[in-house]
Design a protein around this motif. Sequence first.
Motif, PDB file in Angstrom:
ATOM      1  N   UNK A 267      18.066   3.994 -16.550  1.00 44.40           N
ATOM      2  CA  UNK A 267      17.812   2.900 -15.609  1.00 44.40           C
ATOM      3  C   UNK A 267      17.576   3.529 -14.236  1.00 44.40           C
ATOM      4  N   UNK A 268      16.321   3.582 -13.807  1.00 48.61           N
ATOM      5  CA  UNK A 268      15.969   4.319 -12.591  1.00 48.61           C
ATOM      6  C   UNK A 268      15.495   3.351 -11.514  1.00 48.61           C
ATOM      7  N   UNK A 269      16.127   3.425 -10.329  1.00 43.66           N
ATOM      8  CA  UNK A 269      15.713   2.634  -9.169  1.00 43.66           C
ATOM      9  C   UNK A 269      15.201   3.583  -8.093  1.00 43.66           C
ATOM     10  N   UNK A 270      13.954   3.383  -7.686  1.00 41.34           N
ATOM     11  CA  UNK A 270      13.353   4.140  -6.594  1.00 41.34           C
ATOM     12  C   UNK A 270      13.001   3.155  -5.487  1.00 41.34           C
ATOM     13  N   UNK A 271      13.397   3.465  -4.268  1.00 38.98           N
ATOM     14  CA  UNK A 271      13.082   2.610  -3.123  1.00 38.98           C
ATOM     15  C   UNK A 271      11.747   3.033  -2.531  1.00 38.98           C
ATOM     16  N   UNK A 272      10.882   2.047  -2.283  1.00 35.33           N
ATOM     17  CA  UNK A 272       9.544   2.330  -1.761  1.00 35.33           C
ATOM     18  C   UNK A 272       9.321   1.509  -0.497  1.00 35.33           C
ATOM     19  N   UNK A 273       9.047   2.152   0.643  1.00 30.96           N
ATOM     20  CA  UNK A 273       8.739   1.386   1.856  1.00 30.96           C
ATOM     21  C   UNK A 273       7.419   0.620   1.687  1.00 30.96           C
ATOM     22  N   UNK A 274       7.461  -0.667   1.975  1.00 31.55           N
ATOM     23  CA  UNK A 274       6.283  -1.527   1.901  1.00 31.55           C
ATOM     24  C   UNK A 274       5.904  -1.916   3.325  1.00 31.55           C
ATOM     25  N   UNK A 275       4.651  -1.657   3.727  1.00 30.39           N
ATOM     26  CA  UNK A 275       4.241  -1.886   5.113  1.00 30.39           C
ATOM     27  C   UNK A 275       4.427  -3.335   5.535  1.00 30.39           C
ATOM     28  N   UNK A 276       4.254  -4.295   4.611  1.00 32.08           N
ATOM     29  CA  UNK A 276       4.511  -5.707   4.895  1.00 32.08           C
ATOM     30  C   UNK A 276       3.592  -6.231   5.995  1.00 32.08           C
ATOM     31  N   UNK A 277       2.335  -5.838   5.925  1.00 30.41           N
ATOM     32  CA  UNK A 277       1.384  -6.210   6.974  1.00 30.41           C
ATOM     33  C   UNK A 277       0.252  -7.112   6.466  1.00 30.41           C
ATOM     34  N   UNK A 278       0.502  -7.851   5.399  1.00 28.84           N
ATOM     35  CA  UNK A 278      -0.557  -8.655   4.818  1.00 28.84           C
ATOM     36  C   UNK A 278      -0.808  -9.984   5.499  1.00 28.84           C
ATOM     37  N   UNK A 279       0.122 -10.471   6.317  1.00 24.01           N
ATOM     38  CA  UNK A 279      -0.029 -11.786   6.930  1.00 24.01           C
ATOM     39  C   UNK A 279      -0.819 -11.701   8.226  1.00 24.01           C
ATOM     40  N   UNK A 280      -1.523 -12.788   8.587  1.00 20.05           N
ATOM     41  CA  UNK A 280      -2.360 -12.771   9.796  1.00 20.05           C
ATOM     42  C   UNK A 280      -1.582 -12.347  11.036  1.00 20.05           C
ATOM     43  N   UNK A 281      -2.182 -11.473  11.811  1.00 20.34           N
ATOM     44  CA  UNK A 281      -1.597 -11.026  13.069  1.00 20.34           C
ATOM     45  C   UNK A 281      -0.721  -9.808  12.968  1.00 20.34           C
ATOM     46  N   UNK A 282      -0.228  -9.510  11.774  1.00 19.43           N
ATOM     47  CA  UNK A 282       0.718  -8.398  11.656  1.00 19.43           C
ATOM     48  C   UNK A 282       0.046  -7.039  11.810  1.00 19.43           C
ATOM     49  N   UNK A 290       8.478  -3.035   8.297  1.00 23.75           N
ATOM     50  CA  UNK A 290       8.514  -2.407   6.978  1.00 23.75           C
ATOM     51  C   UNK A 290       9.726  -2.889   6.184  1.00 23.75           C
ATOM     52  N   UNK A 291       9.507  -3.127   4.889  1.00 21.26           N
ATOM     53  CA  UNK A 291      10.588  -3.560   4.010  1.00 21.26           C
ATOM     54  C   UNK A 291      10.718  -2.585   2.843  1.00 21.26           C
ATOM     55  N   UNK A 292      11.941  -2.337   2.424  1.00 28.58           N
ATOM     56  CA  UNK A 292      12.165  -1.545   1.225  1.00 28.58           C
ATOM     57  C   UNK A 292      11.986  -2.429  -0.007  1.00 28.58           C
ATOM     58  N   UNK A 293      11.219  -1.947  -0.962  1.00 24.03           N
ATOM     59  CA  UNK A 293      11.139  -2.587  -2.267  1.00 24.03           C
ATOM     60  C   UNK A 293      11.839  -1.686  -3.278  1.00 24.03           C
ATOM     61  N   UNK A 294      12.737  -2.274  -4.038  1.00 24.44           N
ATOM     62  CA  UNK A 294      13.511  -1.521  -5.023  1.00 24.44           C
ATOM     63  C   UNK A 294      12.821  -1.657  -6.380  1.00 24.44           C
ATOM     64  N   UNK A 295      12.153  -0.585  -6.809  1.00 24.15           N
ATOM     65  CA  UNK A 295      11.375  -0.598  -8.038  1.00 24.15           C
ATOM     66  C   UNK A 295      12.223  -0.007  -9.164  1.00 24.15           C
ATOM     67  N   UNK A 296      12.629  -0.859 -10.091  1.00 22.24           N
ATOM     68  CA  UNK A 296      13.545  -0.486 -11.172  1.00 22.24           C
ATOM     69  C   UNK A 296      12.756  -0.384 -12.482  1.00 22.24           C
ATOM     70  N   UNK A 297      12.736   0.806 -13.046  1.00 24.69           N
ATOM     71  CA  UNK A 297      11.978   1.063 -14.272  1.00 24.69           C
ATOM     72  C   UNK A 297      12.929   1.471 -15.383  1.00 24.69           C
ATOM     73  N   UNK A 298      12.760   0.844 -16.538  1.00 22.50           N
ATOM     74  CA  UNK A 298      13.591   1.105 -17.716  1.00 22.50           C
ATOM     75  C   UNK A 298      12.951   2.222 -18.540  1.00 22.50           C
ATOM     76  N   UNK A 299      13.697   3.304 -18.786  1.00 17.42           N
ATOM     77  CA  UNK A 299      13.192   4.417 -19.583  1.00 17.42           C
ATOM     78  C   UNK A 299      13.913   4.547 -20.919  1.00 17.42           C
ATOM     79  N   UNK A 300      14.505   3.467 -21.383  1.00  9.88           N
ATOM     80  CA  UNK A 300      15.199   3.511 -22.667  1.00  9.88           C
ATOM     81  C   UNK A 300      14.190   3.438 -23.815  1.00  9.88           C
ATOM     82  N   UNK A 301      14.666   3.806 -25.014  1.00  5.34           N
ATOM     83  CA  UNK A 301      13.835   3.683 -26.202  1.00  5.34           C
ATOM     84  C   UNK A 301      12.928   4.855 -26.472  1.00  5.34           C
ATOM     85  N   UNK A 302      13.208   6.008 -25.860  1.00  4.30           N
ATOM     86  CA  UNK A 302      12.417   7.219 -26.108  1.00  4.30           C
ATOM     87  C   UNK A 302      10.921   6.978 -25.877  1.00  4.30           C
ATOM     88  N   UNK A 303      10.546   6.515 -24.665  1.00  4.43           N
ATOM     89  CA  UNK A 303       9.144   6.165 -24.428  1.00  4.43           C
ATOM     90  C   UNK A 303       8.259   7.388 -24.224  1.00  4.43           C
TER      91      UNK A 303
END
Length: 442
Positions: A267-282, A290-303
């Motif tokens: 169970x791997x969580x990697x934090x990724x900075x997201x610029x968060x600049x998609x809205x008008x004026x930003x 900037x916001x942190x997005x916590x991207x959690x990827x499941x590596x179970x099951x011998x993938x």
Amino acid sequence: MSRLEAASAAQQRIWLSHMLNEGDSSHTVSNALCFSGPLDVGRLRAAVRAVVRRHEALRTTYRLEGARLVQRIEDDADVLQPDVDLRAIPRVERAAAAAAVATADARRRFDLERGPVMRATLVSIGPLEHRLLLTVHHIAIDRWSRHVLVRELTHLYGALAADRPAPLPEPLQYATYAARERMAASTPGYAESLEHWKRRLAQASPVRLSPRPRGAGSRPAGYRSFVLAAGALAPLRALAREARVTFFVAMLAVIDVLLFRLTAAEDIVVAVPHANRGKPGTETLVGCVVEMQLLRVDLSGDPSFREVLRRARDVVLDAHRHGGVPFDALLQELGLANDAGRPPLCNVVLAFANDPDPVPELAGLAVRVEESLADTAKFDLTLSFIDRGDAIDGCIEYDAGLFTGAQLDALVSHLAALAAGAALLPDRPVLDLPLTVTEEGA
């Protein structure tokens, strides 16, 4: 004159971390604009003042009113520091002296209640060589804001030098952005996205790469720079195109596999900075958006790696669909406390940029931007990549209390081997992928 506004959740978190970690420079963002050529110092000062007047975040201080943190937005702020003239010392000593001035400035603690939250210091190294040190507290700036700051500063200087108008769009102010963020929190879409993240991160655990205990307070930073060569990355780029994923997703999958192999955690969580600049004026906003997005990827099951690539793609797509939930609001909902003064689940951070920083242009002056490295580690590991289209420039900032330089050398070697091996053997279980370049010719 000044006015008071409610502080955003991000400002509250950064302010609290600043107060708890006295002397910590991890929230200091230091850059230098290096000028070669005949610099008009008066016009440069005027350009700095104009930029500060344009952006409220650069003239805001913070104070507690009862238990509530508020922004105190001033009409102006004096950010210009006394000039430093090194031209009287021997030429061979000037570069070291300039570096010492920049280091000392980066280590000076900000007073967020009294201000200012930005310092601008001109260092003269020679008749045609100058550096403008721009040192800003993270509560007022992020990576995107830094580009806005440099772009506007050089634009205004160029206009003043040419004695012409310098029309710039009226910027969105941070207090307005924060108010919009608070209003968005009452919408059905926000509630749906918040529930998604709560389900997605329920019972998540941080990545633990080092058995050493984390010390309290500031922790010294180490750095390891490297390059992932074009030839070594070509197969991975080809696999990403075949799988119809971005190269960022491919690199995220490689990092996930690397952490899985080094920790045995599925169970791997990697934090990724997201610029968060998609809205008008930003796009013209200066402030910590900037916001942190916590991207959690499941590596179970011998993938296989191809399967990890698919899982990483789905996680990234879900993160895009459910953006707009502030990181701090999510932590509050999850009831997660900071880990030794750092945001939870952010032990490993992946920062990925598709383009290098833009190079400012000024007629009659050569200009370059230099970023100073902090002496305090923000996280256990921060892996920063700049994709130049062929090769990748990489830099790892690490907590020197948790890792040694030799361990980081091994980490970089494993990363390069996995990036090559995963592309050549995408259907093999990731547990079988080579971790060194000597295994199976990877």
